[in-house]
Design an enzyme around this catalytic site. Structure first.
Site, PDB file in Angstrom:
ATOM      1  N   SER A 116       4.802   2.156   7.898  1.00 17.98           N
ATOM      2  CA  SER A 116       4.516   1.032   7.014  1.00 17.98           C
ATOM      3  C   SER A 116       5.703   0.706   6.121  1.00 17.98           C
ATOM      4  O   SER A 116       6.259   1.580   5.463  1.00 17.98           O
ATOM      5  CB  SER A 116       3.290   1.346   6.138  1.00 17.98           C
ATOM      6  OG  SER A 116       2.125   1.393   6.926  1.00 17.98           O
ATOM      7  N   ASP A 148       0.133  -7.534   1.351  1.00 19.60           N
ATOM      8  CA  ASP A 148       0.584  -6.153   1.571  1.00 19.60           C
ATOM      9  C   ASP A 148       2.102  -6.045   1.546  1.00 19.60           C
ATOM     10  O   ASP A 148       2.708  -5.303   2.315  1.00 19.60           O
ATOM     11  CB  ASP A 148       0.037  -5.595   2.888  1.00 19.60           C
ATOM     12  CG  ASP A 148       0.155  -4.069   2.963  1.00 19.60           C
ATOM     13  OD1 ASP A 148       0.196  -3.426   1.898  1.00 19.60           O
ATOM     14  OD2 ASP A 148       0.219  -3.530   4.092  1.00 19.60           O
ATOM     15  N   HIS A 208       0.820  -1.219   0.000  1.00 22.39           N
ATOM     16  CA  HIS A 208       0.000   0.000   0.000  1.00 22.39           C
ATOM     17  C   HIS A 208       0.851   1.266   0.000  1.00 22.39           C
ATOM     18  O   HIS A 208       0.334   2.352  -0.277  1.00 22.39           O
ATOM     19  CB  HIS A 208      -0.968   0.001   1.192  1.00 22.39           C
ATOM     20  CG  HIS A 208      -0.347   0.247   2.522  1.00 22.39           C
ATOM     21  ND1 HIS A 208       0.015  -0.767   3.380  1.00 22.39           N
ATOM     22  CD2 HIS A 208      -0.019   1.401   3.160  1.00 22.39           C
ATOM     23  CE1 HIS A 208       0.508  -0.248   4.487  1.00 22.39           C
ATOM     24  NE2 HIS A 208       0.514   1.060   4.370  1.00 22.39           N
TER      25      HIS A 208
END
Length: 495
Positions: free
Chosen positions: A333, A256, A226
């Site tokens: 992230s 992901d 993402h």
């Protein structure tokens, strides 16, 4: 049929206010108070804190003449109207005694200072506090000594992790195409409004990454899908500030996980541990860029709170993650989650963002991340993924969905809200040779009613290419709904 919309959806699992009320009862009267060393005419002793008024209101029994009433000092009148006569004190002798005493004190202080090299410092100030006149008094700062990088068991400390492995952690800047001309409520702005459609790249986001592999003159950067999925170009920033242009290798929305590459070598490559060996309560260190590169390679520490937590992805799949209590924020992230051996056991991926939750971060286990990344580097997609080979649209998007769902319920398919309306069948799909056509509906898989599309994604996640699934198809003909079953051999998904 006219009630169905022809829009396609590809079925691919990867894709205090001051109080002024207190006033003097004697209005228009101002009192200025000062210390007085004069004895009061009515008292025998001296009071150093006696209040002396420089304004005295007229007294009703004041027998003084008008010329006396303006006197600055109050003189008590006698009963005959004449002020009492005060004797003058001989102040000369008193003054000499005082001067002599002061000189004696100063001489004694000088003798003491010459003998000891010190000046008495506890002189009382007017406010009652004590002051220190020794200007040589200074606060000193001590050396705290070296911070241990390892504990007595040979494990790294948090400081040791930062010292030895932070260079494997990078920042990622994501750019995407943006037209230089925008139409804002029919009023354009930007460069060359005469049909110039040239695109410019603008920074659209920032995240974290891990130096994971060096091969054939390239270095591969592991991150989250993402973070990079909507980017057109990328820049990698190393811990020392060095920047490199990066290129997309691939990403997988289901896990992901994404991979970038840069054309350089000689960087510090991270070491990855078997995440299956991670234990509950194990101490961990997270390194990343919370809030973007402004706070690049910030370090947080915590413990493993849970293992194999199923976290839903945006496309309906559950990924079993490591739950941690180390602070994870937007920008973290793609960053590394280290164990105390200095090995990466996970890729920080998400955080429950809610005022009711605190200290709940999640990381994709290193085993999942490495397996996915290796496949992306090798072939550009995740090998071994199964799919049906169709495009579809959810039944809930159609205006007559309630009527159809009611009819399906009468046929035994209660709450079939995840029914998939087929738009197109790929040529390589097994369904292409079994008479499946547009607007046919998948209402059940392996005997389980499609109460949501998660029913199908769960089956596919547990299957491999070549496996067979049993589908229940509903078809509308002549305003009636009929159902039949069909076997479908799954094919491999290639991204």
């Amino acid at each position: 049929m006219n009630e169905f919309d022809n829009n396609e959806e590809y079925y691919d699992p990867n894709s205090a206010k001051a109080d002024n009320s207190s006033k003097s009862t004697e209005e228009n009267t101002t009192y200025h108070y000062a210390y007085s060393n004069q004895s009061d005419s009515g008292q025998g002793g001296q009071n150093p804190y006696q209040r002396t008024s420089y304004y005295t209101p007229p007294q009703s029994n004041d027998y003084r003449s008008p010329s006396d009433s303006t006197s600055a000092s109050f003189q008590e009148n006698t009963g005959f109207g004449n002020p009492p006569v005060k004797k003058k004190k001989n102040k000369v002798v008193t003054t000499l005694v005082i001067v002599f005493a002061i000189c004696l004190i100063i001489s004694l202080i000088g003798i003491y200072a010459a003998a000891t090299g010190k000046v008495p410092s506890n002189k009382k100030t007017d406010d009652g506090n004590h002051s220190n006149n020794n200007s040589s008094a200074q606060v000193t700062v001590e050396d705290q000594g070296a911070v241990d990088s390892k504990d007595t068991d040979g494990k790294y400390t948090v400081a040791g992790i930062a010292e030895n492995f932070i260079d494997s952690c990078v920042g990622i800047t994501v750019y995407k195409q943006a037209n230089s001309y925008s139409n804002f409520y029919s009023y354009g702005y930007g460069q060359n409004q005469q049909g110039n459609n040239s695109d410019n790249e603008v920074a659209s986001g920032e995240g974290s990454g891990i130096v994971m592999l060096e091969d054939s003159g390239k270095t591969y950067i592991l991150t989250c899908a993402h973070v990079i999925s909507e980017g057109s170009s990328f820049k990698i920033t190393m811990n020392d500030g060095t920047e490199y242009d990066a290129f997309m290798v691939g990403y997988d929305a289901q896990t992901d996980i994404g991979v970038l590459s840069i054309n350089t070598t000689g960087l510090q490559v991270a070491k990855f541990a078997n995440s299956d060996s991670t234990v509950l309560g194990e101490q961990v260190v997270a390194i990343g860029c919370p809030g973007g590169l402004q706070f690049m390679n910030s370090i947080t520490s915590g413990f493993v709170s849970a293992l194999a937590r199923p976290i839903s992805s945006t496309i309906g799949y559950n990924t079993e993650c490591i739950q941690i209590d180390a602070a994870i924020n937007p920008g973290n992230s793609g960053g590394a989650l280290f164990n105390m051996n200095g090995q990466v056991i996970g890729v920080n991926s998400s955080k429950i963002a809610s005022t009711e939750y605190e200290g709940m971060g999640f990381a994709v286990p290193s085993n999942t991340a490495v397996e996915t990344a290796n496949s992306l580097i090798r072939v550009g997609y995740v090998e071994g993924r199964a799919k049906l080979g169709i495009t579809y649209k959810s039944i809930s998007t159609y205006s007559n969905s309630e009527a159809i769902l009611s009819a399906l319920a009468k046929l035994g398919f209660e709450n079939a809200n995840g029914t998939m309306v087929i738009n197109n069948v790929d040529a390589e799909s097994d369904l292409a040779n079994k008479g499946i056509r547009e607007y046919d509906m998948i209402v059940s898989v392996n005997g389980n009613t499609m109460t949501s599309t998660d029913v199908m994604t769960s089956v596919l996640a547990e299957s491999k290419p070549g496996d067979t699934v049993k589908l229940t198809i509903a078809r509308i003909e002549n305003n009636n709904i009929d159902t039949f079953e069909i076997d479908c051999v799954l094919i491999e998904s290639k991204g």
